[in-house]
Design a protein around this motif. Sequence first.
Motif, PDB file in Angstrom:
ATOM      1  N   GLN A  39       0.822  -1.216   0.000  1.00 15.83           N
ATOM      2  CA  GLN A  39       0.000   0.000   0.000  1.00 15.83           C
ATOM      3  C   GLN A  39       0.862   1.276   0.000  1.00 15.83           C
ATOM      4  OE1 GLN A  39      -3.421  -0.436  -0.029  1.00 15.83           O
ATOM      5  NE2 GLN A  39      -2.929  -2.618  -0.077  1.00 15.83           N
ATOM      6  N   CYS A  40       2.190   1.118  -0.008  1.00 11.96           N
ATOM      7  CA  CYS A  40       3.080   2.284   0.083  1.00 11.96           C
ATOM      8  C   CYS A  40       3.229   2.949  -1.294  1.00 11.96           C
ATOM      9  CB  CYS A  40       4.455   1.862   0.591  1.00 11.96           C
ATOM     10  SG  CYS A  40       4.377   0.884   2.107  1.00 11.96           S
ATOM     11  N   ARG A  41       3.761   4.184  -1.312  1.00 12.85           N
ATOM     12  CA  ARG A  41       3.922   4.881  -2.592  1.00 12.85           C
ATOM     13  C   ARG A  41       4.887   4.108  -3.503  1.00 12.85           C
ATOM     14  NH1 ARG A  41       6.935  10.622  -3.534  1.00 12.85           N
ATOM     15  NH2 ARG A  41       5.495  11.395  -1.939  1.00 12.85           N
ATOM     16  N   ASP A  69       5.213   8.643   2.236  1.00 10.32           N
ATOM     17  CA  ASP A  69       3.965   7.917   1.923  1.00 10.32           C
ATOM     18  C   ASP A  69       4.077   6.415   2.143  1.00 10.32           C
ATOM     19  OD1 ASP A  69       2.326  10.024   1.354  1.00 10.32           O
ATOM     20  OD2 ASP A  69       2.837  10.070  -0.787  1.00 10.32           O
ATOM     21  N   CYS A  70       4.675   6.059   3.265  1.00  8.71           N
ATOM     22  CA  CYS A  70       4.766   4.634   3.611  1.00  8.71           C
ATOM     23  C   CYS A  70       3.536   4.269   4.445  1.00  8.71           C
ATOM     24  CB  CYS A  70       6.048   4.367   4.404  1.00  8.71           C
ATOM     25  SG  CYS A  70       6.061   2.732   5.169  1.00  8.71           S
ATOM     26  N   ALA A  71       2.790   3.297   3.954  1.00 10.53           N
ATOM     27  CA  ALA A  71       1.539   2.923   4.626  1.00 10.53           C
ATOM     28  C   ALA A  71       1.787   2.355   6.020  1.00 10.53           C
ATOM     29  CB  ALA A  71       0.793   1.899   3.773  1.00 10.53           C
ATOM     30  N   LEU A  72       2.921   1.663   6.168  1.00 15.27           N
ATOM     31  CA  LEU A  72       3.214   1.044   7.463  1.00 15.27           C
ATOM     32  C   LEU A  72       3.623   2.094   8.500  1.00 15.27           C
ATOM     33  CD1 LEU A  72       3.499  -1.542   9.082  1.00 15.27           C
ATOM     34  CD2 LEU A  72       5.774  -1.862   8.112  1.00 15.27           C
ATOM     35  N   ASN A  85       8.793  -0.896  -3.900  1.00 19.12           N
ATOM     36  CA  ASN A  85       9.898  -1.558  -3.196  1.00 19.12           C
ATOM     37  C   ASN A  85      10.200  -0.876  -1.854  1.00 19.12           C
ATOM     38  OD1 ASN A  85      10.916   0.793  -4.155  1.00 19.12           O
ATOM     39  ND2 ASN A  85      12.830  -0.073  -4.978  1.00 19.12           N
ATOM     40  N   CYS A  86       9.172  -0.264  -1.252  1.00 14.41           N
ATOM     41  CA  CYS A  86       9.344   0.454   0.025  1.00 14.41           C
ATOM     42  C   CYS A  86       9.919  -0.483   1.092  1.00 14.41           C
ATOM     43  CB  CYS A  86       7.987   0.997   0.483  1.00 14.41           C
ATOM     44  SG  CYS A  86       8.106   2.027   1.944  1.00 14.41           S
ATOM     45  N   ARG A  87      10.905   0.029   1.838  1.00 11.31           N
ATOM     46  CA  ARG A  87      11.502  -0.761   2.922  1.00 11.31           C
ATOM     47  C   ARG A  87      10.885  -0.386   4.264  1.00 11.31           C
ATOM     48  NH1 ARG A  87      15.530   2.062   2.650  1.00 11.31           N
ATOM     49  NH2 ARG A  87      17.132   1.044   3.892  1.00 11.31           N
ATOM     50  N   HIS A  88       9.983   0.590   4.232  1.00 10.65           N
ATOM     51  CA  HIS A  88       9.259   1.037   5.440  1.00 10.65           C
ATOM     52  C   HIS A  88      10.230   1.549   6.495  1.00 10.65           C
ATOM     53  CE1 HIS A  88       6.588  -1.566   3.226  1.00 10.65           C
ATOM     54  NE2 HIS A  88       7.234  -2.633   3.622  1.00 10.65           N
ATOM     55  N   MET A  89      11.249   2.267   6.037  1.00 11.86           N
ATOM     56  CA  MET A  89      12.229   2.815   6.977  1.00 11.86           C
ATOM     57  C   MET A  89      11.967   4.316   7.158  1.00 11.86           C
ATOM     58  SD  MET A  89      14.131   0.229   7.850  1.00 11.86           S
ATOM     59  CE  MET A  89      15.755   0.708   8.434  1.00 11.86           C
TER      60      MET A  89
END
Length: 307
Positions: A261-263, A274-277, A266-270
């Motif tokens: 769900q992130c922009r 716009d990171c969904a997590l 390949n988002c690492r959520h760091m």
Amino acid sequence: MSSKHPSSRKLTQPTVGRGQVIATYGRQYEIKTQNGTLLTCVMRGKKGGVACGDQVEILPTTPGQGVIEMVLPRSSLLYRSDAFRQKLIAANVTQLIIVVAAVPSFSEELIDRCLIAAENQHIKVFILLNKADLLEQTRAPIATLAFYQSLGYPLLTISACQDIEPLRPYLQGHTSVLAGQSGMGKSTIINALIPDAQRTTMEISTALDSGRHTTTHTRLYHLDSESSIIDSPGLQEFGLHHIDSRELAWGFTEFRPYLGQCRFSNCRHMTEPDCALLRAAQDGKTNARRLAVYHKLMVSAENQKAW
Ligand code: GDP
Ligand code: ZN
């Protein structure tokens, strides 16, 4: 082409049989064959590793001994963590039991790491709270464990010293492995389940290699024809170095609704925008401590790669 020579040779060779690795001891393995006999084996050549629980093809050599020709495909594989390398500890495990106790206190991060290993291998997992008889002294673990229950991980409370029976139905039909910090009661549980565990272990150690590090090997015990339990002394946590960043996030079950769900795909959520997590954590929808553990493991995984 004449088939005479190869076929006559074949007749004189001992046949390859199937068996299961029930104890590992350095480079030697104790194999239980399909007809129940025990063989001490080594691996042919330097082909890969062998883990307790592996199904193997063996060629008997001298009486009581043989060579592992091939390891059959595994349904799961667990590693032990080590600062420098991964060691195979158990194969074909279907269930991981995380043992914690009323006292001494236990590490939540260790629970998280065990859960990631189990999720990565698609293994069932539950938390076993031992020393229920001491719970009155300390109610502290209950709140922590309720959090894991809310994630969907079952919790079973027992007092292994007093009564092991409530655990037995949970082991039925599974190949289970116990993980837990020392002092949580793993040995007490194994000895209560398999009263002659200590004696069997000593006999195997003596048969394989008398006198050398006789206590640190992994052993599989059959509980009945469909259930077994693997005891790996000192097993505190599972190796996670082989798990990539995508798989790591997947190991936190409550993160899953936000993955994809992130922009950036390949988002690492760091620190990504716009990171969904990260947004879910800011909004209090996911547990901040678990996100911090994820970040810590990501950093260590990435450092490992760079190195
Ligand atoms: P391990 O290091 O995880 O193998 O833990 P042990 O099985 O050696 O147990 C650590 C200590 O906890 C020992 O002194 C055990 O007697 C004790 N213990 C284990 N199970 C129980 C239990 O159900 N209740 C109580 N009160 N003590 C226990
Ligand atoms: Zn993200």
